[in-house]
Design a protein around this motif. Sequence first.
Motif, PDB file in Angstrom:
ATOM      1  N   GLU A 222      -6.418 -72.436 -32.133  1.00 20.41           N
ATOM      2  CA  GLU A 222      -5.058 -72.938 -31.948  1.00 20.41           C
ATOM      3  C   GLU A 222      -5.003 -74.357 -32.510  1.00 20.41           C
ATOM      4  O   GLU A 222      -6.034 -75.005 -32.740  1.00 20.41           O
ATOM      5  CB  GLU A 222      -4.667 -72.936 -30.472  1.00 20.41           C
ATOM      6  CG  GLU A 222      -4.620 -71.559 -29.852  1.00 20.41           C
ATOM      7  CD  GLU A 222      -4.083 -71.590 -28.433  1.00 20.41           C
ATOM      8  OE1 GLU A 222      -3.154 -72.398 -28.171  1.00 20.41           O
ATOM      9  OE2 GLU A 222      -4.588 -70.843 -27.582  1.00 20.41           O
ATOM     10  N   THR A 223      -3.803 -74.856 -32.718  1.00 19.58           N
ATOM     11  CA  THR A 223      -3.636 -76.197 -33.280  1.00 19.58           C
ATOM     12  C   THR A 223      -2.831 -77.071 -32.335  1.00 19.58           C
ATOM     13  O   THR A 223      -2.045 -76.587 -31.511  1.00 19.58           O
ATOM     14  CB  THR A 223      -2.930 -76.150 -34.649  1.00 19.58           C
ATOM     15  OG1 THR A 223      -1.620 -75.602 -34.480  1.00 19.58           O
ATOM     16  CG2 THR A 223      -3.715 -75.317 -35.639  1.00 19.58           C
ATOM     17  N   GLU A 224      -3.052 -78.355 -32.440  1.00 22.63           N
ATOM     18  CA  GLU A 224      -2.287 -79.348 -31.693  1.00 22.63           C
ATOM     19  C   GLU A 224      -2.378 -80.670 -32.448  1.00 22.63           C
ATOM     20  O   GLU A 224      -3.116 -80.795 -33.432  1.00 22.63           O
ATOM     21  CB  GLU A 224      -2.816 -79.507 -30.272  1.00 22.63           C
ATOM     22  CG  GLU A 224      -4.251 -79.989 -30.205  1.00 22.63           C
ATOM     23  CD  GLU A 224      -4.789 -80.011 -28.776  1.00 22.63           C
ATOM     24  OE1 GLU A 224      -4.056 -79.640 -27.848  1.00 22.63           O
ATOM     25  OE2 GLU A 224      -5.955 -80.400 -28.593  1.00 22.63           O
ATOM     26  N   TRP A 234     -11.021 -73.973 -30.607  1.00 25.47           N
ATOM     27  CA  TRP A 234     -11.307 -72.587 -30.288  1.00 25.47           C
ATOM     28  C   TRP A 234     -12.544 -72.541 -29.396  1.00 25.47           C
ATOM     29  O   TRP A 234     -13.168 -73.577 -29.147  1.00 25.47           O
ATOM     30  CB  TRP A 234     -11.520 -71.768 -31.560  1.00 25.47           C
ATOM     31  CG  TRP A 234     -12.779 -72.063 -32.319  1.00 25.47           C
ATOM     32  CD1 TRP A 234     -13.971 -71.390 -32.264  1.00 25.47           C
ATOM     33  CD2 TRP A 234     -12.992 -73.135 -33.256  1.00 25.47           C
ATOM     34  NE1 TRP A 234     -14.897 -71.965 -33.104  1.00 25.47           N
ATOM     35  CE2 TRP A 234     -14.319 -73.027 -33.731  1.00 25.47           C
ATOM     36  CE3 TRP A 234     -12.191 -74.174 -33.755  1.00 25.47           C
ATOM     37  CZ2 TRP A 234     -14.862 -73.927 -34.654  1.00 25.47           C
ATOM     38  CZ3 TRP A 234     -12.723 -75.065 -34.669  1.00 25.47           C
ATOM     39  CH2 TRP A 234     -14.039 -74.934 -35.119  1.00 25.47           C
ATOM     40  N   LYS A 253      -7.153 -75.977 -40.702  1.00 27.34           N
ATOM     41  CA  LYS A 253      -7.364 -74.610 -40.223  1.00 27.34           C
ATOM     42  C   LYS A 253      -8.336 -73.856 -41.118  1.00 27.34           C
ATOM     43  O   LYS A 253      -9.197 -73.116 -40.625  1.00 27.34           O
ATOM     44  CB  LYS A 253      -6.023 -73.874 -40.146  1.00 27.34           C
ATOM     45  CG  LYS A 253      -5.128 -74.337 -39.010  1.00 27.34           C
ATOM     46  CD  LYS A 253      -3.726 -73.769 -39.115  1.00 27.34           C
ATOM     47  CE  LYS A 253      -3.703 -72.278 -38.948  1.00 27.34           C
ATOM     48  NZ  LYS A 253      -2.307 -71.748 -38.988  1.00 27.34           N
TER      49      LYS A 253
END
Length: 265
Positions: A222-224, A234, A253
């Motif tokens: 996931e990204t933030e 992850w 990513k």
Amino acid sequence: MSDSKFAEMPSDELLVAYLDGELAGTERARIESLIETDDAVAARYEFLSRSEMAFYDAFEPLLANAPTAKLEAILSGLDSPVAAEPASRGWSRRGFMAAAVGLFFVGVAADRGFLALKQASGDHAGDWRAVVAEYLSLYTPDTLANLASDEQSQSAQLKTVGDRLGISLPLEAVSLPGIALKRAQVLQYDDKPLGQIAYLDPEHGPMALCIVQSSSGPHSPETERRHGMNVVYWSDEAHGYMLIGRNPTDRLKDLAEGVRAALAA
């Protein structure tokens, strides 16, 4: 204010001496001019001037084990206009900063002090990604530029990190294409080891792959965004991971997916 790319960055000891009013004459004027005209110097001075931060409490365990005689010898040999301080004052801010620098020289990374500082200030939420992002935001290219980067040293560092975390970290698995790996080290957060692999992207600056032991089970990437940086995170059956930097999200990513696949192979 101009960004003087070629101005020499004063040492932390010199900036703290200026902050404490221990410089005079030409040297004080020089530091004052740099603070007023150089963005990097001004930012570093601002960070050091935050005297309300709990530096002493955070670094007390490190200072208790500091090689005092060696540090005093280093300080006594410095060619500096800083006035001598009476011994009765104990650890002044200058003494503290000098000890922190000395601890780095004898192999204790300053990042450990920052993580200890966050815990000492009451941050017990367990949000390790937020803490990593906060201390990495203090990094500049100069932080990593002069570190030794030969493969033998890097492999030895990665083995130390892997042994502490219970994971195999081959150099080829954690290398990023076109981005120099600069250092691998073991930090500590919430009384648990935290592995940090630092990189220097020639375009976007410092990056880090950080690893902790985790029992939360596998989670897809996931990204933030934290502290002006992008994060991909992850986990697998035993570890949590985050790759953080100022790279565009899509590029980060792709890099994270490459590391994830290599470590799972």
